[in-house]
Scaffold this motif. Structure first.
Motif, PDB file in Angstrom:
ATOM      1  N   TRP A  40       0.821  -1.210   0.000  1.00 24.06           N
ATOM      2  CA  TRP A  40       0.000   0.000   0.000  1.00 24.06           C
ATOM      3  C   TRP A  40       0.855   1.260   0.000  1.00 24.06           C
ATOM      4  N   VAL A  41       1.939   1.266   0.759  1.00 30.99           N
ATOM      5  CA  VAL A  41       2.844   2.424   0.747  1.00 30.99           C
ATOM      6  C   VAL A  41       3.469   2.583  -0.637  1.00 30.99           C
ATOM      7  N   GLY A  42       3.877   1.455  -1.232  1.00 23.47           N
ATOM      8  CA  GLY A  42       4.458   1.487  -2.569  1.00 23.47           C
ATOM      9  C   GLY A  42       3.480   2.013  -3.597  1.00 23.47           C
ATOM     10  N   VAL A  43       2.223   1.565  -3.517  1.00 23.05           N
ATOM     11  CA  VAL A  43       1.196   2.033  -4.447  1.00 23.05           C
ATOM     12  C   VAL A  43       0.977   3.541  -4.289  1.00 23.05           C
ATOM     13  N   SER A  44       1.017   4.019  -3.047  1.00 23.90           N
ATOM     14  CA  SER A  44       0.837   5.454  -2.794  1.00 23.90           C
ATOM     15  C   SER A  44       1.940   6.272  -3.454  1.00 23.90           C
ATOM     16  N   PHE A  45       3.182   5.780  -3.374  1.00 29.44           N
ATOM     17  CA  PHE A  45       4.291   6.500  -3.985  1.00 29.44           C
ATOM     18  C   PHE A  45       4.253   6.381  -5.509  1.00 29.44           C
ATOM     19  N   VAL A  46       3.767   5.262  -6.011  1.00 31.87           N
ATOM     20  CA  VAL A  46       3.585   5.139  -7.468  1.00 31.87           C
ATOM     21  C   VAL A  46       2.560   6.159  -7.946  1.00 31.87           C
ATOM     22  N   PHE A  47       1.482   6.317  -7.185  1.00 30.64           N
ATOM     23  CA  PHE A  47       0.470   7.311  -7.548  1.00 30.64           C
ATOM     24  C   PHE A  47       1.073   8.715  -7.533  1.00 30.64           C
ATOM     25  N   MET A  48       1.895   9.016  -6.522  1.00 31.87           N
ATOM     26  CA  MET A  48       2.519  10.325  -6.455  1.00 31.87           C
ATOM     27  C   MET A  48       3.427  10.551  -7.661  1.00 31.87           C
ATOM     28  N   GLY A  49       4.157   9.514  -8.065  1.00 31.54           N
ATOM     29  CA  GLY A  49       4.996   9.617  -9.246  1.00 31.54           C
ATOM     30  C   GLY A  49       4.177   9.833 -10.514  1.00 31.54           C
ATOM     31  N   TRP A  50       3.056   9.126 -10.614  1.00 35.81           N
ATOM     32  CA  TRP A  50       2.183   9.306 -11.780  1.00 35.81           C
ATOM     33  C   TRP A  50       1.615  10.720 -11.793  1.00 35.81           C
ATOM     34  N   LEU A  51       1.218  11.227 -10.626  1.00 38.23           N
ATOM     35  CA  LEU A  51       0.682  12.577 -10.532  1.00 38.23           C
ATOM     36  C   LEU A  51       1.726  13.606 -10.987  1.00 38.23           C
ATOM     37  N   TRP A  52       2.947  13.413 -10.527  1.00 41.47           N
ATOM     38  CA  TRP A  52       4.037  14.315 -10.915  1.00 41.47           C
ATOM     39  C   TRP A  52       4.259  14.283 -12.425  1.00 41.47           C
ATOM     40  N   TRP A  53       4.268  13.088 -12.995  1.00 37.61           N
ATOM     41  CA  TRP A  53       4.474  12.942 -14.448  1.00 37.61           C
ATOM     42  C   TRP A  53       3.295  13.508 -15.233  1.00 37.61           C
ATOM     43  N   TYR A  54       2.084  13.235 -14.780  1.00 35.35           N
ATOM     44  CA  TYR A  54       0.871  13.672 -15.488  1.00 35.35           C
ATOM     45  C   TYR A  54       0.790  15.191 -15.551  1.00 35.35           C
ATOM     46  N   LEU A  55       1.242  15.865 -14.492  1.00 40.45           N
ATOM     47  CA  LEU A  55       1.177  17.323 -14.438  1.00 40.45           C
ATOM     48  C   LEU A  55       2.346  17.997 -15.160  1.00 40.45           C
ATOM     49  N   GLY A  56       3.228  17.188 -15.738  1.00 40.48           N
ATOM     50  CA  GLY A  56       4.314  17.748 -16.541  1.00 40.48           C
ATOM     51  C   GLY A  56       5.627  17.874 -15.817  1.00 40.48           C
ATOM     52  N   GLY A  57       5.831  17.072 -14.780  1.00 39.15           N
ATOM     53  CA  GLY A  57       7.077  17.140 -14.028  1.00 39.15           C
ATOM     54  C   GLY A  57       8.298  16.758 -14.840  1.00 39.15           C
ATOM     55  N   ALA A  58       8.112  15.926 -15.860  1.00 39.88           N
ATOM     56  CA  ALA A  58       9.240  15.483 -16.671  1.00 39.88           C
ATOM     57  C   ALA A  58       9.353  16.275 -17.970  1.00 39.88           C
ATOM     58  N   GLY A  59       8.472  17.255 -18.148  1.00 40.57           N
ATOM     59  CA  GLY A  59       8.480  18.015 -19.403  1.00 40.57           C
ATOM     60  C   GLY A  59       9.452  19.186 -19.371  1.00 40.57           C
ATOM     61  N   GLU A  60       9.425  19.954 -20.446  1.00 37.19           N
ATOM     62  CA  GLU A  60      10.326  21.102 -20.573  1.00 37.19           C
ATOM     63  C   GLU A  60       9.673  22.409 -20.139  1.00 37.19           C
ATOM     64  N   ASP A  61       8.365  22.381 -19.925  1.00 36.10           N
ATOM     65  CA  ASP A  61       7.651  23.592 -19.511  1.00 36.10           C
ATOM     66  C   ASP A  61       7.946  23.858 -18.034  1.00 36.10           C
ATOM     67  N   GLU A  62       8.580  24.985 -17.757  1.00 37.23           N
ATOM     68  CA  GLU A  62       8.976  25.298 -16.377  1.00 37.23           C
ATOM     69  C   GLU A  62       7.773  25.475 -15.465  1.00 37.23           C
ATOM     70  N   ALA A  63       6.706  26.103 -15.974  1.00 37.19           N
ATOM     71  CA  ALA A  63       5.496  26.308 -15.163  1.00 37.19           C
ATOM     72  C   ALA A  63       4.860  24.974 -14.793  1.00 37.19           C
ATOM     73  N   ALA A  64       4.839  24.036 -15.759  1.00 35.23           N
ATOM     74  CA  ALA A  64       4.271  22.711 -15.494  1.00 35.23           C
ATOM     75  C   ALA A  64       5.106  21.951 -14.478  1.00 35.23           C
ATOM     76  N   ARG A  65       6.445  22.056 -14.586  1.00 36.25           N
ATOM     77  CA  ARG A  65       7.324  21.368 -13.622  1.00 36.25           C
ATOM     78  C   ARG A  65       7.124  21.933 -12.219  1.00 36.25           C
ATOM     79  N   THR A  66       6.976  23.254 -12.128  1.00 35.69           N
ATOM     80  CA  THR A  66       6.756  23.879 -10.818  1.00 35.69           C
ATOM     81  C   THR A  66       5.450  23.399 -10.199  1.00 35.69           C
ATOM     82  N   LEU A  67       4.398  23.339 -11.027  1.00 37.79           N
ATOM     83  CA  LEU A  67       3.103  22.860 -10.546  1.00 37.79           C
ATOM     84  C   LEU A  67       3.191  21.401 -10.118  1.00 37.79           C
TER      85      LEU A  67
END
Length: 328
Positions: A40-67
């Motif tokens: 369950w802890v692992g799944v929670s961190f996977v979700f957090m990683g997906w959330l970060w990626w979905y919001l543009g954390g890995a992209g080139e847009d600085e505003a998206a990475r900040t969000l």
């Protein structure tokens, strides 16, 4: 995002129910509880990683990475706070199970029903709370004052043994139901001497439902001090609750080792209440809230292992029955 999250929760609950029905009533081992806790802890961190990626954390847009970074940090902080507060739930559940002498093989079903109730209750309260904050900003000050009061009250109550015999909720249940003296498997009602009665298992489930309400009132204002984003508030709460059953069986035999944890939780609640009251004067960074919460909980857990408790609480008996024979 809402649809994917809702689908995931439904699938997780179905898998949990299927596994529980397939295993039947059985005593949960420490190894099984540890495995599910890690999952369950692992799944929670996977979700957090997906959330970060979905919001543009890995992209080139600085505003998206900040969000993406901000929302991920809010989720992690909220998850840690809710997980810490859930430990207090666990100790209350343990007290109820001990008081009513609930057989270990029945505890799993009781906790599952309690978790379902907590999920529905918190979803409703979070959505209502988010609407209230959007409409009335001053509600944040009410939440902050309430958290300060709750933290101080928790500090003074830490280490004291609750008196279930005089608990108003238990008195109310006893006045409304005829309670059978013994369990009848996992049934909620049974017949004794031709009279239909509620089993102690039903009483425990009703009390856990009341506990869910009490703790939801405490924990939901706490997460709103971190973020007012309903999606982050709800997801951090839900992921903390989904692993509650496994965490209970993992910590059930170690509650006395962490006897100072309630003091740490009290300090965290006071800090969060102060943060909420100061929100229009100075906004404390989320990363500082995360660090303060983690350090406070870690220190109180370490001190719990270093400092022995003042005394060992006495045995508890179903329905407040007194011990007749010390040798027995």
């Amino acid at each position: 995002m809402w649809s994917l999250f809702a689908a995931f929760v439904l699938v997780a609950l179905l898998v949990d129910f299927f596994a529980m029905s397939k295993q039947g009533a059985h005593r949960v081992s420490t190894r099984e509880a540890a495995t599910w806790s890690i999952v369950w802890v692992g799944v929670s961190f996977v979700f957090m990683g997906w959330l970060w990626w979905y919001l543009g954390g890995a992209g080139e847009d600085e505003a998206a990475r900040t969000l993406a970074n901000a929302k991920s940090l809010e989720f992690l902080t909220g998850y840690l706070i809710e997980k810490a507060l859930a430990v207090d739930n666990i100790f209350v559940f343990l007290m109820l199970f001990t008081y009513f002498a609930v057989p270990a093989e029945f505890q799993k079903r009781v906790l599952m029903i309690g978790i379902l109730g907590a999920l529905v209750l918190r979803a409703v309260m979070i959505l209502v709370g988010a609407w209230l904050i959007a409409q009335f900003h001053w509600i944040l000050y009410v939440f902050g004052a309430f958290l300060l009061f709750t933290g101080i009250k928790m500090w003074w109550a830490a280490g004291q043994e609750p008196d279930l015999d005089n608990n108003p909720a238990l008195k109310w249940i006893r006045s409304r139901f005829r309670i059978a003296p013994d369990y009848d498997g996992e049934r909620f009602f049974t017949v004794v001497g031709g009279v239909k009665m509620a089993t102690p298992l039903l009483v425990v489930i009703l009390l856990i439902g009341i506990v869910d309400i009490v703790f939801a009132v405490d924990s939901i204002p706490a997460i709103f001090a971190i973020t007012t984003d309903p999606f982050i508030v709800l997801t951090s709460n839900v992921f903390a609750i989904l692993g509650l059953r496994a965490m209970y069986f993992l910590l059930a035999n170690m509650h006395e080792r962490f006897h100072l944890l309630s003091y740490g939780l009290a300090i965290v609640l006071v800090f969060i209440g102060a943060k909420m009251l100061l929100i229009d004067i100075y906004k404390i960074p989320v990363v500082f809230s995360l660090g303060f919460t983690a350090v406070t909980l870690a220190v109180t857990m370490i001190l719990s292992l270093k400092i022995p408790p003042k005394g060992t609480p006495g045995g508890a008996y179903p329905f407040g029955a007194k011990k007749q024979d010390e040798q027995t």
